[in-house]
Write a protein that holds these residues in place. Sequence first.
Motif, mmCIF file in Angstrom:
data_model
loop_
_atom_site.group_PDB
_atom_site.id
_atom_site.type_symbol
_atom_site.label_atom_id
_atom_site.label_comp_id
_atom_site.label_asym_id
_atom_site.label_seq_id
_atom_site.Cartn_x
_atom_site.Cartn_y
_atom_site.Cartn_z
ATOM 1 N N PHE A 101 0.638 -1.276 -0.040
ATOM 2 C CA PHE A 101 0.125 0.014 -0.073
ATOM 3 C C PHE A 101 0.731 1.237 0.037
ATOM 4 N N PRO A 102 1.713 1.526 0.806
ATOM 5 C CA PRO A 102 2.427 2.643 0.859
ATOM 6 C C PRO A 102 3.359 2.999 -0.266
ATOM 7 N N LEU A 103 3.861 1.868 -0.878
ATOM 8 C CA LEU A 103 4.639 1.711 -1.938
ATOM 9 C C LEU A 103 4.078 2.177 -3.319
ATOM 10 N N MET A 104 2.772 1.681 -3.506
ATOM 11 C CA MET A 104 1.892 1.715 -4.698
ATOM 12 C C MET A 104 1.383 3.535 -4.367
ATOM 13 N N ALA A 105 0.878 3.651 -3.247
ATOM 14 C CA ALA A 105 0.457 5.034 -3.031
ATOM 15 C C ALA A 105 1.454 6.145 -3.361
ATOM 16 N N ALA A 106 2.726 6.136 -2.896
ATOM 17 C CA ALA A 106 3.774 6.879 -2.993
ATOM 18 C C ALA A 106 4.136 7.063 -4.395
ATOM 19 N N ILE A 107 4.248 6.133 -5.335
ATOM 20 C CA ILE A 107 4.812 6.239 -6.798
ATOM 21 C C ILE A 107 3.508 6.982 -7.495
ATOM 22 N N GLN A 108 2.309 6.358 -6.938
ATOM 23 C CA GLN A 108 1.072 6.841 -7.875
ATOM 24 C C GLN A 108 0.755 8.607 -7.642
ATOM 25 N N GLU A 109 1.104 8.912 -6.188
ATOM 26 C CA GLU A 109 1.079 10.483 -5.840
ATOM 27 C C GLU A 109 2.156 11.063 -6.500
ATOM 28 N N ASP A 440 8.676 24.687 -7.932
ATOM 29 C CA ASP A 440 9.072 24.835 -6.526
ATOM 30 C C ASP A 440 8.491 23.894 -5.926
ATOM 31 N N PHE A 441 7.821 22.838 -6.792
ATOM 32 C CA PHE A 441 6.977 21.648 -6.191
ATOM 33 C C PHE A 441 7.618 20.510 -6.502
ATOM 34 N N VAL A 442 9.267 20.396 -6.028
ATOM 35 C CA VAL A 442 9.816 19.114 -6.016
ATOM 36 C C VAL A 442 9.216 18.368 -4.778
ATOM 37 N N LEU A 443 9.664 17.213 -4.744
ATOM 38 C CA LEU A 443 9.049 16.266 -3.687
ATOM 39 C C LEU A 443 9.516 16.665 -2.317
ATOM 40 N N PRO A 444 8.520 16.735 -1.404
ATOM 41 C CA PRO A 444 9.030 16.542 -0.124
ATOM 42 C C PRO A 444 9.842 15.276 0.402
ATOM 43 N N ARG A 445 10.832 15.612 1.592
ATOM 44 C CA ARG A 445 11.677 14.512 1.691
ATOM 45 C C ARG A 445 10.826 13.089 2.136
ATOM 46 N N ALA A 446 9.627 13.070 2.552
ATOM 47 C CA ALA A 446 9.165 11.862 3.076
ATOM 48 C C ALA A 446 8.664 11.163 1.906
ATOM 49 N N LEU A 447 8.012 11.886 1.079
ATOM 50 C CA LEU A 447 7.652 11.218 -0.363
ATOM 51 C C LEU A 447 8.676 10.738 -1.362
ATOM 52 N N TRP A 448 9.610 11.767 -1.327
ATOM 53 C CA TRP A 448 10.977 11.118 -2.067
ATOM 54 C C TRP A 448 11.435 9.993 -1.588
ATOM 55 N N ALA A 449 11.468 9.667 -0.286
ATOM 56 C CA ALA A 449 12.215 8.460 0.357
ATOM 57 C C ALA A 449 11.203 7.407 -0.165
ATOM 58 N N MET A 450 9.917 7.548 0.072
ATOM 59 C CA MET A 450 8.883 6.405 -0.059
ATOM 60 C C MET A 450 8.868 6.036 -1.671
ATOM 61 N N THR A 455 10.867 2.270 -5.859
ATOM 62 C CA THR A 455 11.575 1.966 -6.834
ATOM 63 C C THR A 455 12.421 0.765 -6.722
ATOM 64 N N ALA A 456 13.253 0.868 -5.416
ATOM 65 C CA ALA A 456 14.294 -0.174 -5.195
ATOM 66 C C ALA A 456 13.471 -1.464 -5.034
ATOM 67 N N THR A 457 12.260 -1.561 -4.342
ATOM 68 C CA THR A 457 11.347 -2.710 -4.050
ATOM 69 C C THR A 457 11.094 -3.383 -5.442
ATOM 70 N N MET A 458 10.566 -2.650 -6.515
ATOM 71 C CA MET A 458 10.336 -3.157 -7.668
ATOM 72 C C MET A 458 11.671 -3.417 -8.493
ATOM 73 N N ALA A 459 12.715 -3.045 -8.313
ATOM 74 C CA ALA A 459 13.881 -3.558 -9.126
ATOM 75 C C ALA A 459 14.170 -4.895 -8.372
ATOM 76 N N VAL A 460 14.455 -5.093 -7.156
ATOM 77 C CA VAL A 460 14.304 -6.362 -6.688
ATOM 78 C C VAL A 460 13.485 -7.298 -7.008
ATOM 79 N N VAL A 461 11.887 -7.114 -7.182
ATOM 80 C CA VAL A 461 11.159 -7.811 -7.627
ATOM 81 C C VAL A 461 11.547 -8.246 -9.300
#
Length: 469
Positions: A101-109, A440-450, A455-461
Amino acid sequence: MAQPAEHASPQARGGRPVFAETQGGARGTDSDTDHGAVPVLAARIALRRASSRAAHKGLLGRLGPGLITGASDDDPSGIATYSQTGAQFGYAMCWVMLFCFPLMAAIQEISARMGRTTGRGIAGNIRAHYSRWLLYPIVGLLLIANTINLGADLGAMAAALKLLVGGPANLYVIGFAIGCTWLEVFSRYERYISILKWGSFVLLAYVAVALVVPVPWDVVFYSTFVPSFSLKTDYVVTVVAVLGTTITPYCFFWQSSQEAEDQRVDPTAHALIDAPEQASAEISRMRFDTYIGMGYSNAISLFIIVAAAATLHAHGVTDIQTSAQAAEALRPIAGVFTFALFAAGIIGIGLLAVPVLAASGAYALGEALGWTTGLDRKPLDAKAFYVTIAISTVVGVGINFVGLDPIKALFWSAVVNGVVAVPLMVIIMLMAMREDVMGDFVLPRALWAMGWLSTATMAVVVAIMFATW
């Protein structure tokens, strides 16, 4: 690393006034402040009116691209994957949906923000900022994967209808294709989006299926919040399949392009990079829409796993290859009503997913080649865009007539999606942190990290997928 300015004022960008676009497309500069004040004031008034209208729309009025994207992710092919997961492993993989859920939500946001901030979809932004030789292979592979998936979904819908009423499945494939394409091409945009929104609620059939069969809910809750791991090949491959089904490229393109189109058709809205005074309300809306949509999607996926575990797995049925097979297997175990609900859900969500698959590819190709795109356009105003939708659907129909095994079709679709997903997600993340793309609307740090974690999770998958191939 630049920080976001989600609540930026018109003076936030380098200390210079930023004016909303006028109907002529021009923006004010320092030298025409007196004239620029008028469009700024007009934009603020329009924004307040739009916010007031949105407040009266209620919950459904605040939902849009995020809800539709999340629902389309539970397409008939996804239903087959989740049914197989529950049938083979029981409740042991319920935790995967919570993890997704958080991984999917982050990349979709992030995809949604890019569309709403720039006024362009993902393909349009790649075209503007990267080499065409990077863009064209991604779009080409996306079209291939979407078309294969679309064909498999049409076949699953036809098989489900045949189970319910009998008759020729091939005729149903053609009928569903014609119906989906006709609505997509000739419906008024606002009405069509409303149809897609309401259509998403057909997935509640799977909640009903899980509620009418005996389920040990204490086991479900434990399995959801306490992960169980296994290094057995079948277990690992199934986890990979679930993640690959849940986080998929066509969803990125669809949500980003829909945000851009919704902004374009709304006379009170502007790309956030040009109208930062709209950012606070719009980013809040996008986040709400996306998290509700992805939460709804993953909750439905969980209910499908639970329903399959409580019925099929509990009765020793552990090998399910298609969603129609899952429905048929339910009939003797859970009764005609449960079987009918499951089969009807396949048809209903297919009617939403097929147009999304066709249109997301058309948006990507159109933006890549500089075509006029948009479901709000009349057919003659966006001929190439609508022809792409039609051709994708016709090829999807053809897949069902050439004797291609639907299981092999979905396998190849997963492989192609895997090839596209990781480099595409890397490009999205890089663009989302570039000020020349996002202002000015680059990603906030929390969303950047998620986003990077996703992305890393999908690379492993994808690496595991190829290693176990």
